[in-house]
Write an enzyme that holds these catalytic residues in place. Structure first.
Site, PDB file in Angstrom:
ATOM      1  N   SER A 103       0.918  -1.306  -0.087  1.00 18.48           N
ATOM      2  CA  SER A 103       0.003  -0.059   0.345  1.00 18.48           C
ATOM      3  C   SER A 103       0.732   1.162  -0.092  1.00 18.48           C
ATOM      4  CB  SER A 103      -0.569  -0.217   0.917  1.00 18.48           C
ATOM      5  OG  SER A 103      -2.303  -1.306   1.435  1.00 18.48           O
TER       6      SER A 103
HETATM    7  N1  SAH Z   1      -0.753  -4.583   3.913  1.00 13.08           N
HETATM    8  C1  SAH Z   1      -0.252  -4.716   2.490  1.00 13.08           C
HETATM    9  C2  SAH Z   1      -1.274  -4.380   1.627  1.00 13.08           C
HETATM   10  C3  SAH Z   1      -1.652  -5.193   0.512  1.00 13.08           C
HETATM   11  S1  SAH Z   1      -2.285  -5.509  -0.985  1.00 13.08           S
HETATM   12  C4  SAH Z   1       1.034  -4.614   2.348  1.00 13.08           C
HETATM   13  O1  SAH Z   1       0.839  -3.284   2.216  1.00 13.08           O
HETATM   14  O2  SAH Z   1       1.688  -4.580   1.668  1.00 13.08           O
HETATM   15  C5  SAH Z   1      -3.812  -6.640   0.040  1.00 13.08           C
HETATM   16  C6  SAH Z   1      -3.902  -7.734   0.392  1.00 13.08           C
HETATM   17  O3  SAH Z   1      -4.832  -8.145   0.537  1.00 13.08           O
HETATM   18  C7  SAH Z   1      -3.032  -9.150  -1.111  1.00 13.08           C
HETATM   19  O4  SAH Z   1      -1.903  -9.570  -0.715  1.00 13.08           O
HETATM   20  C8  SAH Z   1      -4.063 -10.034  -0.688  1.00 13.08           C
HETATM   21  O5  SAH Z   1      -3.533 -11.022  -1.454  1.00 13.08           O
HETATM   22  C9  SAH Z   1      -4.723  -9.660   0.022  1.00 13.08           C
HETATM   23  N2  SAH Z   1      -6.326  -9.869   0.272  1.00 13.08           N
HETATM   24  C10 SAH Z   1      -7.384 -10.083  -0.919  1.00 13.08           C
HETATM   25  N3  SAH Z   1      -8.093 -11.381   0.423  1.00 13.08           N
HETATM   26  C11 SAH Z   1      -8.390 -11.520   1.114  1.00 13.08           C
HETATM   27  C12 SAH Z   1      -8.859 -11.868   1.901  1.00 13.08           C
HETATM   28  N4  SAH Z   1     -10.197 -12.064   1.355  1.00 13.08           N
HETATM   29  N5  SAH Z   1      -8.341 -11.989   3.394  1.00 13.08           N
HETATM   30  C13 SAH Z   1      -7.022 -12.609   3.274  1.00 13.08           C
HETATM   31  N6  SAH Z   1      -6.298 -11.420   2.894  1.00 13.08           N
HETATM   32  C14 SAH Z   1      -7.155 -11.171   1.502  1.00 13.08           C
END
Ligand code: SAH
Length: 218
Positions: A65
């Site tokens: 993010s």
């Molecule tokens: N906080 C992380 C954001 C990653 S993007 C960072 O800054 O690196 C969002 C993440 O949510 C992705 O890795 C995606 O695979 C995950 N995601 C999407 N839907 C999800 C769900 N239902 N349960 C768990 N993770 C999920």
């Protein structure tokens, strides 16, 4: 391999000042982000870009993010030391590290196997301890709840009831709601059993929150 040089620290300081100017006033959040080398959470080839206020690609077609978004969501959670926080979407583990740096006890769920595995290795190597789960965040983690705070870091088409149910009274759910690539940030506070206060904060852009776990390891 990865090093946190003076150059990285200097760029990080500038980024933190930029975040402060753009409305992040919680000093504790800014200090936590000043401590964490964001470039460790990105591909080594991207390390020169890591202190731009932008989202970047990580594995499994996901993103780390944008720093402003991380700061904004974290600020809304109003974390106190020792707070029990559930994070949906571990991704790179960067947001997890910010929560841990603030003294939270963190439970984090990821549906992409590779990210789930990589984030554990990285956070452990940096001396951070969290509880990692491979699974579907739509269900939350009732067995470990209720939580003081729940943060969703993917764009949710709707607010899952399970997450609201797993808040303590006084607990806060921070969740970007909306489809495609446009979401509105919601802060939902549980003020009493079955009573919630809802506040909305501006537009953000996230990768989608998807149901179930991803089947293919990439
Ligand atoms: N906080 C992380 C954001 C990653 S993007 C960072 O800054 O690196 C969002 C993440 O949510 C992705 O890795 C995606 O695979 C995950 N995601 C999407 N839907 C999800 C769900 N239902 N349960 C768990 N993770 C999920």
């Amino acid at each position: 391999m990865y090093q946190d040089t003076y150059k990285h620290k200097g760029q990080r300081k500038k980024l933190i000042e930029e975040l402060h100017k753009s409305g992040i006033k919680d000093e504790k959040v800014l200090q936590a982000m000043m401590k964490i080398p964001r470039h460790f959470f990105m591909d080594i080839g991207l390390d020169k870009l890591a202190y731009q206020n932008k989202a970047f690609p990580i594995a499994a077609e996901q993103t780390i993010s944008q720093p402003f978004t991380v700061a904004f969501q974290t600020q809304l959670l109003e974390i106190k030391k020792g707070a029990k926080i559930l994070e949906i979407g571990t991704g790179s583990g960067y947001q997890t590290a910010v929560l841990l740096e603030l003294g939270a006890r963190v439970y984090t769920i990821e549906r992409q196997k590779q990210l789930y595995l990589d984030a554990q290795v990285l956070l452990k190597s940096l001396g951070y301890k969290a509880q990692f789960f491979y699974g579907d965040g739509y269900k939350g983690k009732a067995a470990y709840g209720p939580f003081d705070g729940i943060i969703v870091t993917a764009g949710a088409p709707y607010i899952p009831d399970a997450l609201k149910e797993q808040l303590k009274t006084g607990g806060i759910l921070v969740i970007p709601v909306g489809e495609n690539d446009k979401q509105i940030m919601y802060k939902i506070t549980k003020i009493a059993e079955n009573e919630f206060k809802e506040e909305k904060f501006g537009n953000f852009r996230f990768v989608p929150m998807l149901e179930g776990t991803a089947k293919n390891r990439k």
